[in-house]
Design a protein around this motif. Structure first.
Motif, PDB file in Angstrom:
ATOM      1  N   VAL A 110     -42.500  58.555 100.830  1.00  0.00           N
ATOM      2  CA  VAL A 110     -43.748  59.464 101.258  1.00  0.00           C
ATOM      3  C   VAL A 110     -44.674  60.152 100.284  1.00  0.00           C
ATOM      4  N   THR A 111     -44.017  59.615  98.868  1.00  0.00           N
ATOM      5  CA  THR A 111     -45.038  60.076  97.774  1.00  0.00           C
ATOM      6  C   THR A 111     -45.637  58.880  97.039  1.00  0.00           C
ATOM      7  N   ALA A 112     -45.432  57.787  97.706  1.00  0.00           N
ATOM      8  CA  ALA A 112     -46.248  56.497  97.162  1.00  0.00           C
ATOM      9  C   ALA A 112     -47.438  56.024  98.106  1.00  0.00           C
TER      10      ALA A 112
ATOM     11  N   ALA B  92     -42.167  71.868  91.854  1.00  0.00           N
ATOM     12  CA  ALA B  92     -43.225  70.579  91.786  1.00  0.00           C
ATOM     13  C   ALA B  92     -42.706  69.672  92.847  1.00  0.00           C
ATOM     14  N   SER B  93     -41.266  69.272  92.817  1.00  0.00           N
ATOM     15  CA  SER B  93     -40.649  68.238  93.562  1.00  0.00           C
ATOM     16  C   SER B  93     -40.834  68.693  95.057  1.00  0.00           C
ATOM     17  N   VAL B  94     -40.451  69.989  95.346  1.00  0.00           N
ATOM     18  CA  VAL B  94     -40.482  70.526  96.785  1.00  0.00           C
ATOM     19  C   VAL B  94     -41.879  69.984  97.276  1.00  0.00           C
TER      20      VAL B  94
ATOM     21  N   ARG C 221     -43.803  69.279 101.226  1.00  0.00           N
ATOM     22  CA  ARG C 221     -45.328  69.815 101.699  1.00  0.00           C
ATOM     23  C   ARG C 221     -46.120  68.429 101.697  1.00  0.00           C
ATOM     24  N   ASP C 222     -46.610  67.816 100.533  1.00  0.00           N
ATOM     25  CA  ASP C 222     -47.416  66.757 100.450  1.00  0.00           C
ATOM     26  C   ASP C 222     -47.212  65.514 101.028  1.00  0.00           C
ATOM     27  N   GLY C 223     -45.731  65.043 100.845  1.00  0.00           N
ATOM     28  CA  GLY C 223     -45.252  63.854 101.346  1.00  0.00           C
ATOM     29  C   GLY C 223     -45.088  63.815 102.665  1.00  0.00           C
ATOM     30  N   VAL C 224     -44.506  65.071 103.441  1.00  0.00           N
ATOM     31  CA  VAL C 224     -44.474  65.183 104.745  1.00  0.00           C
ATOM     32  C   VAL C 224     -45.853  64.870 105.513  1.00  0.00           C
TER      33      VAL C 224
ATOM     34  N   GLN D  64     -43.526  75.331 105.679  1.00  0.00           N
ATOM     35  CA  GLN D  64     -44.584  76.167 106.565  1.00  0.00           C
ATOM     36  C   GLN D  64     -45.665  75.116 106.695  1.00  0.00           C
ATOM     37  N   ILE D  65     -46.335  74.755 105.393  1.00  0.00           N
ATOM     38  CA  ILE D  65     -47.656  73.907 105.547  1.00  0.00           C
ATOM     39  C   ILE D  65     -47.443  72.806 106.273  1.00  0.00           C
TER      40      ILE D  65
END
Ligand SMILES: NC(=O)c1ccc[n+]([C@@H]2O[C@H](COP(=O)([O-])OP(=O)(O)OC[C@H]3O[C@@H](n4cnc5c(N)ncnc54)[C@H](OP(=O)(O)O)[C@@H]3O)[C@@H](O)[C@H]2O)c1
Length: 225
Positions: free
Chosen positions: A64-66, A93-95, A100-103, A144-145
């Protein structure tokens, strides 16, 4: 797809599990296959494919980070996505990158891929991080985000917020409600809840806490409303 699987009647679904190699994800894959669903096991890396070998699931790389377009391709053809992803490290940073961003990327990819339903493994207190354990607050804030992005998406959503996860044996019994006292629950029982949401229309467009308890999972879900 809303209402397409009335309680008690099993429809076979095409389901992609994100984080399929994880300690909860692998239970999800096994249980989905046991219910006869067509399962695609989404892996951060091919190196983790042995985790799901022999479970009868197709495998696909779904980091999900690619690249977001690759993720759309990985989800194409699925009716349902169950995300059991969690950052490999607890640092901020990892979380932020994964939970957050990956999901969020996965939610957008699911929309683009024509997925109907997204079931998200979140965490108790993700909807009120200031009330959660300070040690995991960064994870709660990230979730939450992404949880709120899912609620506002065009997808039919379910957000499952378990208490502290354990590797205890499954009991098939839990306690479920909008909000519960802090508790613990096994990954195996959480996986069973994630899978059972697909057969309970009352779990659609709902977020709820889950901890260990005495109520059979289908009855606990049927009490939502
Ligand atoms: N620990 C607790 O008490 C607790 C309580 C409530 C909620 N939760 C949440 O429950 C979820 C599952 O927990 P768990 O203990 O089962 O997790 P886990 O065993 O650490 O598994 C996490 C999964 O996420 C995958 N992953 C990590 N980064 C990824 C990426 N960039 N793209 C795609 N997949 C990625 C991992 O892949 P690899 O196998 O390649 O690493 C693994 O399959 C997490 O979101 C966690 O925050 C945990």
């Amino acid at each position: 797809m809303r209402g397409a699987w009335p309680s008690g009647r099993l429809s076979v679904m095409r389901v992609t599990v994100l984080g399929a190699s994880g300690r909860t994800g692998i239970h999800v894959v096994r249980l989905l296959r046991g219910r006869g669903h067509q399962v695609r096991a989404g892996l951060r890396s091919r190196r983790r494919a042995e985790q799901v070998a022999g479970l009868g699931a197709e495998t696909v790389v779904a980091d999900v980070t690619a690249d977001a377009d690759d993720l759309v391709e990985a989800l194409a053809g699925s009716e349902v996505v169950i995300s059991a992803i969690g950052a490999p490290d607890p640092d901020q940073a990892s979380v932020d990158l994964v939970d957050r961003d990956g999901v969020m990327t996965a939610i957008r990819a699911a929309e683009k891929a024509g997925v109907s339903r997204f079931v998200q493994l979140s965490a108790q207190f993700a909807d009120s991080p200031d009330q959660g354990d300070r040690l995991v607050r960064s994870i709660l804030m990230a979730k939450q985000i992404s949880d709120s992005v899912l609620r506002r998406s065009s997808l039919n959503w379910t957000i499952v917020r378990p208490g502290t996860l354990t590797d205890d044996q499954p009991t098939g019994h839990v306690k479920i409600a909008g909000h519960l006292e802090p508790g613990r629950v096994s990954r195996a029982d959480v996986a069973a809840v994630l899978v059972a949401t697909l057969e309970e229309p009352l779990a659609e467009n709902q977020g709820f806490d889950v901890i260990g308890g005495e109520i059979p999972i289908p009855s606990a879900l049927a009490s939502l409303g």
